[in-house]
Design a protein around this motif. Structure first.
Motif, PDB file in Angstrom:
ATOM      1  N   ARG A  31      14.636   6.462  -2.199  1.00 51.09           N
ATOM      2  CA  ARG A  31      15.549   5.291  -2.001  1.00 51.09           C
ATOM      3  C   ARG A  31      15.174   4.809  -0.540  1.00 51.09           C
ATOM      4  N   MET A  32      14.947   5.557   0.261  1.00 46.83           N
ATOM      5  CA  MET A  32      14.561   5.242   1.641  1.00 46.83           C
ATOM      6  C   MET A  32      13.316   4.325   1.647  1.00 46.83           C
ATOM      7  N   VAL A  33      12.479   4.410   0.547  1.00 50.43           N
ATOM      8  CA  VAL A  33      11.080   3.781   0.738  1.00 50.43           C
ATOM      9  C   VAL A  33      11.415   2.654  -0.405  1.00 50.43           C
ATOM     10  N   LEU A  34      11.861   2.895  -1.404  1.00 47.09           N
ATOM     11  CA  LEU A  34      11.913   1.960  -2.436  1.00 47.09           C
ATOM     12  C   LEU A  34      13.234   0.854  -2.625  1.00 47.09           C
ATOM     13  N   GLY A  35      14.336   1.138  -1.462  1.00 52.53           N
ATOM     14  CA  GLY A  35      15.419   0.367  -1.313  1.00 52.53           C
ATOM     15  C   GLY A  35      16.134   0.696  -2.814  1.00 52.53           C
ATOM     16  N   ARG A  36      16.670  -0.535  -3.125  1.00 51.42           N
ATOM     17  CA  ARG A  36      17.763  -0.774  -4.288  1.00 51.42           C
ATOM     18  C   ARG A  36      16.924  -1.369  -5.533  1.00 51.42           C
ATOM     19  N   LEU A  51      17.298  14.700   3.628  1.00 45.09           N
ATOM     20  CA  LEU A  51      17.612  13.715   2.484  1.00 45.09           C
ATOM     21  C   LEU A  51      17.392  14.522   1.334  1.00 45.09           C
ATOM     22  N   ARG A  60       7.116   8.984  -4.941  1.00 45.32           N
ATOM     23  CA  ARG A  60       7.322   8.180  -3.847  1.00 45.32           C
ATOM     24  C   ARG A  60       6.386   6.841  -3.804  1.00 45.32           C
ATOM     25  N   ALA A  61       4.885   7.420  -3.878  1.00 48.76           N
ATOM     26  CA  ALA A  61       3.895   6.704  -3.678  1.00 48.76           C
ATOM     27  C   ALA A  61       3.919   5.628  -4.990  1.00 48.76           C
ATOM     28  N   GLY A 101      17.042  10.287  -2.189  1.00 44.28           N
ATOM     29  CA  GLY A 101      17.375   9.697  -0.784  1.00 44.28           C
ATOM     30  C   GLY A 101      16.136   9.346  -0.356  1.00 44.28           C
ATOM     31  N   LYS A 110       0.812  -1.213   0.186  1.00 41.71           N
ATOM     32  CA  LYS A 110       0.010  -0.047   0.033  1.00 41.71           C
ATOM     33  C   LYS A 110       0.979   1.366  -0.126  1.00 41.71           C
ATOM     34  N   ALA A 111       0.462   2.370  -0.489  1.00 37.41           N
ATOM     35  CA  ALA A 111       1.132   3.587  -0.567  1.00 37.41           C
ATOM     36  C   ALA A 111       0.184   4.577  -0.172  1.00 37.41           C
ATOM     37  N   CYS A 145      11.743  13.396   4.262  1.00 33.43           N
ATOM     38  CA  CYS A 145      12.881  13.601   5.244  1.00 33.43           C
ATOM     39  C   CYS A 145      13.698  14.579   4.850  1.00 33.43           C
TER      40      CYS A 145
END
Lengths: 190, 253
Positions: free
Chosen positions: A86-91, A79, A130-131, A83, A66-67, A76
């Motif tokens: 990336r914090m939410v999605l990772g790599r 960031l 991000r979502a 950043g 969910k987003a 943040c």
């Protein structure tokens, strides 16, 4: 799987915000939740996201992926936009895909800017990026286009449709045309 | 608001005035066993700095006290993280932290002397004295983490290791920094006090004790100047490194 809100009652102290509300959201359906201020639209979204517990009733069928775009940007500040993503999605999402999405939203130049330096409109679009980049099954949008001009709003609507064509979409907005342009036919009045 | 150059000048004037008053008091008292002037202290300091045993004592004490501080820093962070994650842990730890805060340092030193050698005492006492300060500040910092960002991370299921740079570190940094500043001063005061009471040989505390026993008042003051200087340098160095580490971690994503 359907998302079912069953006989929910939610009160803050003496004030009852939602009383015995029951709703069913079909998987992949698009819904606009409308109603005057203070009628519990945001509270309903928070209950669905699992951020609040109701006094009575249940919410079932909440998908894992969910987003949300909250009323606030919730970035943040220390960031960069990249950043924050990336914090939410990772790599797992490549840089190229992130930059393409930012370009779709018209903020590719802000990728390496700290969130603290973003304008209101840029921050709003970063929160949307991000979502939608998380490929959600449930996308909750609480006044997502606040502070955006018509062109930016249009870019955002197109990005939502292209990135999340099959997601269950719950939209709270004071502008009915936002719902219309997202192809929303179901309107829930609180 | 006093402008910067004026403030600097006032500070220099204040120090100069204190030195003059000190020198006048020493001259007036005219008793080297009670008080020596700043000139005698400067001469004693010069002599001590030319002596290899001084540097040996500085190295010995620095090693032990900084070890005590660094251990306390790491343990405080771990305990604060556990307390922030679980209210039960916080409640369980509270009496211990309060006990360490309220018991006089001298009592701890005397009790610890029964179990530990003088060499380990400085490390243990500086560890014990700064642990509550660092713990309280770290916990406060973690509790200050932005609740809206924490909700966002919950919705997006952001794993803990990715929440740290964006959410916890910015909240933790200011309070951990101010806690470290207070704790750094405390660890030197308590660590050296432990060495004095334990008469730890080849340590700053041991040298301070010798100076007192042999009524070398100039040396006593000179060692005090050395302690203040090392404590200030260590504080500057540690805070500089702490800022660098925080910056590196925050930008890791």
């Amino acid at each position: 799987m359907e998302l079912i809100v069953s006989h929910i009652t939610k009160a803050y102290g003496e004030k009852t915000v939602l009383e015995d509300v029951s709703l069913t959201f079909e998987s992949g359906g698009r819904y606009r939740i409308s109603g005057p201020s203070g009628r519990g639209k945001t509270t309903l979204l928070r209950l669905i996201l699992g951020l609040e517990k109701p006094q009575s009733g249940t919410v079932t069928g909440i998908p894992d992926r969910k987003a949300a775009v909250f009323q606030e940007d919730r970035l943040c500040r220390n960031l960069t936009v990249m950043g924050n993503l990336r914090m939410v999605l990772g790599r797992k999402v490549p840089d190229r895909a992130i930059l393409d999405t930012l370009a779709e939203l018209g903020i590719e130049q802000a990728a390496n800017l700290p969130a603290s330096q973003l304008s209101g409109g840029m921050a709003r679009r970063a929160a949307l990026a991000r979502a939608i980049l998380t490929d959600p099954e449930l996308l909750v949008l609480d006044e997502p286009f606040t502070g955006l001009d018509e062109e930016a709003t249009d870019r955002c609507r197109r990005a939502i449709l292209s990135h999340c064509p099959n997601a269950t979409l719950l939209l709270v907005t004071h502008h009915p045309e936002d719902g219309d342009k997202l192809g929303i036919r179901e309107i829930i009045n609180l | 608001m006093v402008p910067d150059p004026t403030r600097k000048a006032l500070r220099i004037l204040s120090v100069a005035l204190a030195l003059v008053l000190w020198q006048l008091a020493a001259l007036g008292l005219h008793n080297r066993l009670l008080l020596v002037g700043p000139i005698q202290v400067a001469l004693a300091l010069w002599r001590l700095l030319g002596d290899a045993s001084t540097w040996q004592a500085i190295g010995f004490t620095f090693q032990r006290i900084s070890l005590g501080f660094l251990l306390a820093f790491l343990v405080a962070l771990a305990l604060a993280a556990a307390s922030a994650a679980s209210h039960t842990v916080e409640v369980l730890l509270r009496p211990y932290i309060l006990a360490v805060q309220s018991v006089p340092v001298a009592s701890f030193i005397v009790i610890a002397l029964l179990w530990l050698s003088g060499e380990k005492l400085g490390t243990f006492i500086s560890f014990l004295m700064v642990l509550p300060v660092l713990y309280a500040n770290a916990l406060q910092g973690l509790k200050n983490a932005d609740p809206q960002l924490l909700e966002m991370a919950r919705v997006f299921r952001v794993p803990l290791y990715r929440r740290i740079p964006g959410i916890y570190l910015p909240a933790l940094a200011p309070s951990l920094r101010s806690g470290s500043r207070v704790a750094l001063g405390m660890c030197w005061k308590s660590g050296v006090a432990a060495e004095v009471i334990a008469v730890t040989s080849h340590s700053i505390g041991g040298m301070l004790y010798d100076a007192k026993v042999y009524l070398e008042i100039g040396d006593l003051f000179a060692w005090t100047v050395i302690i203040v200087a090392i404590s200030a340098c260590f504080e500057k160095l540690f805070l500089f490194l702490l800022d660098r580490v925080f910056r590196a971690l925050e930008t890791a994503w």
